[in-house]
Design an enzyme around this catalytic site. Structure first.
Site, PDB file in Angstrom:
ATOM      1  N   GLU A 250      -9.058   6.754  -1.160  1.00 67.42           N
ATOM      2  CA  GLU A 250      -9.869   6.218  -2.260  1.00 67.42           C
ATOM      3  C   GLU A 250     -11.174   6.973  -2.487  1.00 67.42           C
ATOM      4  OE1 GLU A 250     -10.270   1.970  -2.373  1.00 67.42           O
ATOM      5  OE2 GLU A 250      -8.114   1.696  -2.541  1.00 67.42           O
TER       6      GLU A 250
ATOM      7  N   GLU B 216      -1.349   1.095  -0.563  1.00 60.75           N
ATOM      8  CA  GLU B 216      -1.986  -0.223  -0.441  1.00 60.75           C
ATOM      9  C   GLU B 216      -1.615  -1.067  -1.647  1.00 60.75           C
ATOM     10  OE1 GLU B 216      -6.217  -0.411   0.485  1.00 60.75           O
ATOM     11  OE2 GLU B 216      -6.047   1.438   1.658  1.00 60.75           O
TER      12      GLU B 216
HETATM   13  C1  BG6 Z   1      -9.112  -0.593  -0.484  1.00 63.50           C
HETATM   14  C2  BG6 Z   1      -9.486   0.092   0.802  1.00 63.50           C
HETATM   15  O1  BG6 Z   1     -10.102  -0.349  -1.419  1.00 63.50           O
HETATM   16  O2  BG6 Z   1      -8.992  -1.972  -0.512  1.00 63.50           O
HETATM   17  C3  BG6 Z   1      -9.316  -0.757   2.050  1.00 63.50           C
HETATM   18  O3  BG6 Z   1      -8.804   1.310   0.939  1.00 63.50           O
HETATM   19  C4  BG6 Z   1      -9.720  -2.168   1.746  1.00 63.50           C
HETATM   20  O4  BG6 Z   1     -10.077  -0.156   3.062  1.00 63.50           O
HETATM   21  C5  BG6 Z   1      -8.802  -2.713   0.675  1.00 63.50           C
HETATM   22  O5  BG6 Z   1      -9.778  -3.006   2.850  1.00 63.50           O
HETATM   23  C6  BG6 Z   1      -9.048  -4.167   0.328  1.00 63.50           C
HETATM   24  O6  BG6 Z   1     -10.375  -4.323  -0.056  1.00 63.50           O
HETATM   25  P1  BG6 Z   1     -11.349  -5.346   0.617  1.00 63.50           P
HETATM   26  O7  BG6 Z   1     -12.683  -5.064   0.023  1.00 63.50           O
HETATM   27  O8  BG6 Z   1     -10.834  -6.698   0.262  1.00 63.50           O
HETATM   28  O9  BG6 Z   1     -11.298  -5.106   2.085  1.00 63.50           O
END
Ligand code: BG6
Length: 469
Positions: A165, A369
């Site tokens: 990211e 993700e």
């Molecule tokens: C992504 C990241 O932006 O979202 C992760 O690569 C992150 O590291 C995931 O944990 C979920 O976001 P958050 O802010 O809910 O942890």
């Protein structure tokens, strides 16, 4: 498009899930690990820090046994740069190499393909003190780090992701701690850092191809389709602007080695244009990623912004766009539900995103993700009824299958997260995992692992290769 018949998920599809080192490992200062920018940042008030997290560093064997039982074909994790080089460069930490050797061997032993992110937000603090990504020496430090990873792990790791990211680190820079928000023009500095990161990434991809010809490597940005808030032509242009700045800038650089025209004119207009030295564009060209990995949680909706609008270059967080005067303004999408944390849920947007990326780059895709953060509740008898997560993932997988039927070459799906871990800025109570970790925000309890309802659901999805969702 309505299809009469759906294509199945491909054979050998890489079903898995993801984590990142600083969010799951804990052991923040053990076995010679140096501090990262995350360790040194003022962490958000009211939520836990990243010192222990899920204690995966000490419990990786137990966790991998669960991943194997769940049926993972792959596991996406990141290597903490500061375990390998505590100061970012210089002396190698043998204990760090040993830890990841053990982890990789354990995965392979269980038939799980390692999918490694080289850098997931946790820049070595020693490099940050010398300017971090503003300093061109960090490009060399990353290249040297990449070389070390390929040398030590390249015999067993065949799937590599460069930088997680990068687009969020730039759009959301002050939160990740890479730039001083009090600078006169922090955005200009961020885009200079961006340029350097892109060069570091290109160098790592070239090196990977040279050193491990049978391995594959790609970028891993967060990509979301961008909708105009209405059919007003001005709103459509605003969506194009945000698309260029949020999405294509990063992938066009990774794949074609050039700034796209809309993004470049934005950088010029706003005074954010990076300094490009002789040889930089050559270094960026010809990196030839083998695939594109991307993270998807939600779509984005924007509308026209008047030049005098109040918004500056900002996103509320990774998935909540605020806007920038004269470029775009974030808008709510009335057609979508939201998670408990205000992120819009858009499975159809997932299909649209898959199609857009594939149409533009014609490279195989893997989702690294996708998932739902929620306040899960541990009920009596060690039960976690996370039906909302199953619903979210099921709907996204249905759309993934539609995208495959549309012709998209998708070879893997790794939702966030394999196991509960600590969120980037919302603590350990915002949970994403298939496996519950028994801890509270400030009380570590016994950290025991508990299978959630989604665990059993995903186990069956994998077992049937997605035939039963
Ligand atoms: C992504 C990241 O932006 O979202 C992760 O690569 C992150 O590291 C995931 O944990 C979920 O976001 P958050 O802010 O809910 O942890």
């Amino acid at each position: 498009m309505l299809h009469k018949q759906l294509k199945p998920f491909p054979e050998n599809f890489l079903w898995g899930a993801s984590t990142s080192a600083y969010q799951v490992e804990g052991a923040w200062n053990e076995d010679g690990k140096g501090p990262s920018v995350i360790d040194m940042a003022n962490h958000v008030q009211g939520v836990t820090d990243f010192k222990v997290t899920s204690d995966h560093y000490h419990r990786y064997k137990e966790d991998i046994a669960l991943f194997a039982d769940l049926g993972f074909k792959t596991y996406r994790f990141s290597i903490a740069w500061t375990r390998i080089y505590p100061s970012g460069t210089g002396e190698l930490n043998a204990k760090g190499i040993e830890f990841y050797n053990n982890l990789i061997n354990e995965l392979i032993d269980k038939g799980i393909e390692p999918l490694v992110t080289m850098y997931h937000f946790d820049l070595p603090y020693a490099l940050q003190q010398k300017g971090g990504w503003s300093n061109r020496e960090t490009i060399d430090a990353f290249e040297n780090y990449a070389k070390t990873l390929f040398e030590h792990f390249g015999d067993r790791v065949k799937y590599w992701l460069t930088i997680n990211e990068q687009n969020m680190m730039i759009l959301h820079g002050s939160a990740i701690g890479t730039v001083d928000p009090n600078l006169e023009n922090p955005e200009k500095e961020l885009y200079q850092q961006n340029h350097h990161m892109l060069m570091a990434q290109a160098k790592a991809m070239k090196l990977c191809h040279e050193m491990i010809p049978d391995a594959k490597i790609g970028p891993a940005p967060n990509i979301s389709t961008v909708y105009p808030a209405s059919s007003k032509p001005e709103d459509v242009l605003a969506a194009q602007n945000f698309n260029a700045i949020r999405n294509w800038l990063y992938l066009d650089m990774a794949v074609f080695g050039r700034y796209n025209a809309t993004a470049w004119s934005y950088l010029e207009e706003k005074g954010y244009k990076p300094t490009i030295l002789e040889g930089d564009m050559e270094a960026l060209a010809g990196a030839n990623p083998d695939f594109i990995a991307f993270n998807y949680y939600s779509s984005a909706t924007v509308k026209h912004s008047d030049i005098n609008g109040e918004a500056r270059n900002s996103v509320g967080d990774q998935q909540i766009a605020i806007g920038e005067a004269g470029v775009y303004a974030g808008a709510a999408n009335p057609n979508l539900d939201k998670t408990e944390f205000g992120w819009e849920i858009d499975p159809t947007g997932f299909r649209a995103t898959l199609r857009e990326i594939y149409d533009r780059y014609n490279l195989p895709l893997i989702v690294t993700e996708n998932g739902l953060g929620a306040f899960d509740k541990l009920e009596e008898g060690d039960v976690v009824n996370d039906d909302y997560r199953i619903d979210y993932l099921r709907k996204h997988l249905e759309q993934a299958q539609l995208a495959i039927t549309d012709g998209v070459e998708l070879f893997g799906y790794c939702p966030w997260s394999a196991i509960d871990l600590v969120s980037t800025h919302q603590g350990s109570s915002k949970r994403y995992g298939f496996i519950y970790v028994n801890r509270e925000e400030f009380d570590l309890l016994d950290l025991r692992r508990i299978k959630k309802k989604s665990y059993y659901w995903y186990q069956n999805v994998i077992k049937t290769n997605g035939a039963e969702l």
